[in-house]
Design an enzyme around this catalytic site. Structure first.
Site, PDB file in Angstrom:
ATOM      1  N   LYS A  17      16.889 -13.937  -4.658  1.00 52.56           N
ATOM      2  CA  LYS A  17      15.674 -13.313  -5.075  1.00 52.56           C
ATOM      3  C   LYS A  17      15.592 -12.780  -6.459  1.00 52.56           C
ATOM      4  CE  LYS A  17      17.984  -9.352  -5.284  1.00 52.56           C
ATOM      5  NZ  LYS A  17      18.061  -8.388  -6.509  1.00 52.56           N
ATOM      6  N   PRO A 103      23.667 -17.474  -8.469  1.00 53.72           N
ATOM      7  CA  PRO A 103      24.986 -17.061  -9.164  1.00 53.72           C
ATOM      8  C   PRO A 103      25.514 -15.584  -8.770  1.00 53.72           C
ATOM      9  CG  PRO A 103      22.842 -17.064 -10.504  1.00 53.72           C
ATOM     10  CD  PRO A 103      22.483 -17.487  -9.211  1.00 53.72           C
ATOM     11  N   ALA A 105      27.169 -12.086  -8.632  1.00 54.27           N
ATOM     12  CA  ALA A 105      27.000 -10.800  -9.403  1.00 54.27           C
ATOM     13  C   ALA A 105      26.048 -11.146 -10.355  1.00 54.27           C
ATOM     14  CB  ALA A 105      28.683 -10.492 -10.116  1.00 54.27           C
ATOM     15  N   GLY A 106      25.042 -11.926  -9.950  1.00 59.13           N
ATOM     16  CA  GLY A 106      23.884 -12.086 -11.080  1.00 59.13           C
ATOM     17  C   GLY A 106      22.506 -11.327 -10.965  1.00 59.13           C
ATOM     18  N   MET A 108      20.792 -11.449  -8.314  1.00 57.93           N
ATOM     19  CA  MET A 108      19.777 -12.433  -7.346  1.00 57.93           C
ATOM     20  C   MET A 108      20.323 -12.358  -5.809  1.00 57.93           C
ATOM     21  SD  MET A 108      19.055 -15.746  -9.618  1.00 57.93           S
ATOM     22  CE  MET A 108      17.383 -16.165  -8.607  1.00 57.93           C
ATOM     23  N   GLY A 109      21.044 -11.683  -5.562  1.00 57.04           N
ATOM     24  CA  GLY A 109      21.141 -11.397  -4.033  1.00 57.04           C
ATOM     25  C   GLY A 109      22.064 -12.502  -3.255  1.00 57.04           C
ATOM     26  N   SER A 112      24.016 -11.222  -0.466  1.00 54.30           N
ATOM     27  CA  SER A 112      23.181 -10.669   0.824  1.00 54.30           C
ATOM     28  C   SER A 112      22.588 -12.027   1.366  1.00 54.30           C
ATOM     29  CB  SER A 112      21.924  -9.930   0.065  1.00 54.30           C
ATOM     30  OG  SER A 112      22.543  -8.835  -0.398  1.00 54.30           O
ATOM     31  N   ASP A 145      19.951  -5.308   0.211  1.00 51.33           N
ATOM     32  CA  ASP A 145      19.103  -6.559  -0.188  1.00 51.33           C
ATOM     33  C   ASP A 145      19.253  -7.563   1.038  1.00 51.33           C
ATOM     34  OD1 ASP A 145      18.153  -5.841  -2.513  1.00 51.33           O
ATOM     35  OD2 ASP A 145      19.806  -6.901  -3.759  1.00 51.33           O
TER      36      ASP A 145
END
Length: 311
Positions: A17, A103, A105-106, A108-109, A112, A145
Site C-alpha cells: 500500500k 520492500p 521495513a519500507g 508499504m505494509g 501486513s 495495516d
C-alpha cells in the site's frame, strides 16, 4: 506404480500500500497514535503458498532479500495462522512459503500483506469457513495495516488506521517507487515525530485535535485526477523520517526534477513514492532514476485486496 497424489497447496496474494495522505494525532491508551489516512493498494504483491503441516513454519523467496526476517513465532504470517487456528479450534499447522515483492521495513505494509494473505490461505486450506468479518476481526489484532491489506482498493483509515471505510477512486493512478537499501523502524519514526512535537510546544500541535483526511484528497480520488491528487499528498511522518535518513530528501528532489507530479514517503518510509501523470511518464521517470543508480519499480493502484489465486 502410481504416482502419489500431490500435496494440496493454497496460493493467496495480498497487495502493498501507499498512504496518499497521513495525519497523525495523539497517542492512544494502547500506545498507538490516532491517525487519519487514505490508503491505496498498489500492484506490488506478496504471494503466500500454504501446505498442511503438523506445526507452523515459514520460508521466504522472491526478489526482496528477506534474510533478516524472523521465521519463528514472532513472524506476522505465523501469528496470523496461529490466530486463525485458535479461533477455529484447528489442531494442525501450516507450512508457509512467501514470495516477497514489497520492500521490507519500507512503509508499504509488506508484513501486513503477508499476514492478510496467510489468513486467507489458511482459512481455505483448513476449511475453517471463517466469514470475511471474522478474518478482518483477526486481522485487526495483528497490526493497524493488516485489515486494509485484506480489503484492498482505496479506503480511509481512522483510529489506529484499522477502522476502514471505502473511498471511491476512479481510474488508475501510476506510481514510481524508489526502494531504499535500508529499512526504517515504524515505531522509531513515530518516536521521532513525538520528540519533534515535544520540542515545538503544544501551540504548534494541540493534542486534542482529531486528525482527518483532507477533502481535496477524496475529491482527487473520486475524479481519478493525478494532478489534483499530487497537490493534496501529505504525510506527517515524512519530516521525522527525513530527519532520521536525510539522504531521502535528495531522492525526493531528483524525482520531482525528472517529471514526477509529486513525491512523498510511503507510511514511515523509506520507500519514496512518486505520482506521475500516466504510464509513459512512469517509464520515463523509472529510466531517469535508474540512471542515478536507484532501485526503482513501477506500480499502479488501486488494486484488489487479499484473494485466492488459482494456479
Amino acid at each position: 506404480m502410481t504416482n502419489p497424489a500431490p500435496s494440496p497447496v493454497v496460493h493467496a496474494r495480498a497487495p502493498g500500500k501507499i498512504n496518499v495522505f497521513l495525519k497523525v494525532g495523539a497517542v492512544l491508551e494502547d500506545g498507538y497514535h490516532e491517525v487519519a489516512t487514505a490508503y491505496q493498494a498498489v500492484s506490488l504483491f506478496e504471494d503466500v503458498r500454504a501446505w498442511p503441516a503438523d506445526d507452523f513454519s515459514v520460508v521466504f523467496t522472491g526478489p526482496i532479500d528477506a534474510s533478516g526476517l524472523a521465521v519463528d513465532g514472532s513472524n506476522l504470517a505465523i501469528k496470523a495462522a496461529r490466530a486463525l487456528a485458535r479461533k477455529a479450534g484447528y489442531r494442525g499447522g501450516v507450512r508457509l512459503s512467501i514470495e516477497k515483492n514489497v520492500p521490507i521495513a519500507g512503509g508499504m505494509g509488506g508484513g501486513s500483506a503477508d499476514a492478510a494473505a496467510s489468513l486467507l490461505a489458511c482459512d481455505t486450506l483448513w476449511g475453517t469457513d471463517a466469514t470475511r468479518d471474522d478474518l478482518i476481526e483477526i486481522a485487526a489484532t495483528l497490526g493497524a495495516d493488516v485489515p486494509f491489506a485484506f480489503t484492498g482498493g482505496t479506503a480511509i483509515g481512522t483510529g489506529r488506521g484499522d477502522q476502514l471505510s471505502p473511498a471511491l477512486a476512479k481510474g488508475q493512478f501510476h506510481w514510481v517507487l524508489a526502494l531504499a537499501d535500508f529499512g526504517l523502524s515504524t515505531p522509531g519514526v513515530y518516536n521521532e515525530l513525538d520528540r519533534h512535537r515535544e520540542r515545538h510546544a503544544q501551540d504548534i500541535f494541540p493534542a486534542q485535535i482529531q486528525p482527518s483526511v483532507d477533502t481535496n484528497v477524496l475529491q482527487a480520488l473520486r475524479a481519478g485526477d493525478p494532478r489534483m491528487l499530487a497537490e493534496a499528498l501529505h504525510n506527517d511522518l515524512q519530516a521525522p523520517a527525513l530527519h532520521l535518513a536525510p539522504g531521502l530528501g535528495k531522492v525526493l528532489e531528483l524525482g520531482e526534477a525528472n517529471g514526477a507530479l509529486a513525491g512523498l514517503l510511503s507510511g514511515s518510509g523509506p520507500t519514496v513514492a512518486f505520482l506521475v501523470a500516466d504510464a509513459d511518464s512512469a517509464l520515463e521517470l523509472q529510466v531517469a532514476l535508474s540512471a542515478s543508480r536507484l532501485r526503482v519499480v513501477r506500480a499502479t493502484g488501486p488494486v484488489h485486496g487479499a484473494r485466492i489465486i488459482h494456479d
